[in-house]
Write an enzyme that holds these catalytic residues in place. Sequence first.
Site, PDB file in Angstrom:
ATOM      1  N   HIS A 163       0.828  -1.199   0.000  1.00  0.00           N
ATOM      2  CA  HIS A 163       0.000   0.000   0.000  1.00  0.00           C
ATOM      3  C   HIS A 163       0.867   1.255   0.000  1.00  0.00           C
ATOM      4  CE1 HIS A 163      -4.065  -1.520   0.410  1.00  0.00           C
ATOM      5  NE2 HIS A 163      -3.685  -2.347   1.373  1.00  0.00           N
ATOM      6  N   CYS A 195       0.531   1.918  -5.357  1.00  0.00           N
ATOM      7  CA  CYS A 195      -0.494   2.720  -6.017  1.00  0.00           C
ATOM      8  C   CYS A 195      -0.013   4.134  -6.332  1.00  0.00           C
ATOM      9  CB  CYS A 195      -1.746   2.795  -5.146  1.00  0.00           C
ATOM     10  SG  CYS A 195      -2.611   1.232  -4.983  1.00  0.00           S
ATOM     11  N   ARG A 237      -0.120   2.767 -11.225  1.00  0.00           N
ATOM     12  CA  ARG A 237       0.842   2.069 -10.375  1.00  0.00           C
ATOM     13  C   ARG A 237       2.223   2.685 -10.550  1.00  0.00           C
ATOM     14  NH1 ARG A 237      -3.267   0.599  -8.817  1.00  0.00           N
ATOM     15  NH2 ARG A 237      -4.120  -1.519  -8.579  1.00  0.00           N
TER      16      ARG A 237
END
Length: 233
Positions: free
Chosen positions: A132, A201, A210
């Site tokens: 993340h 991300c 990405r």
Amino acid sequence: MRVVVRTFSELCITVGTVIVLFVVYVLFWTGVKADTAMDDQIAQLQDQWARSAVASGPREATATESPGAAPGKPAAYKDGRPFAVMYIPRLGFTWNKPVLEGTRTNTLKKGLGHYASTARLGEQGNFAVAGHRRTYGDPFKDFPRLRPGDAVVLTDGTTWFTYRIDTKPYRTLPRDTAVIDPVPKKSGYTRAGRYLTLTTCEPEWGHSHRLIVWAHLDATEPVEAGKPEALRR
């Protein structure tokens, strides 16, 4: 009219309170839970490694092993379970995260996730890992700071694997799955090797794109030799 105005005002206050609570949950509480979960995963690994070391006894170690020459064959990775710890000095000398098998939502809440279809740590091919950018501990919050030459160090309890980043963060779309191919074309690599791909991300608070960096395995050392140079201050 007064009743309507009062009702509307109370509704606005309620909605505002819900939004504030949600923001606190996303920015703070998920981070607290994720940090605790990641600490637990690392503690599990260290306990497992300590027990394995006692059971197997010390092994003869060399000062430096050639890239990819990991001792023995480690146990199979289990879905959702941790198997390594990653360190990236560029993100801080206290930065360390567990690496778990798989990239399911629940797995990424507890650390970084290994794409199960890619190579194993240190082996021939592309060892690809996702994390993340924000929420759940913000593991890759500072991902854009990564630069060519930066070290990414991992350990599986028996070996230190030091990878060196070869590219600046590359922006692409989520459907661009070729970034985790054994030899990713856009990485600049032209032949088979022992590679590492990190993905997260983009933008910071979104997921429309990405960010990717690629690295090659630079060296391996047995844990008995002590921390690799990249982790020494």
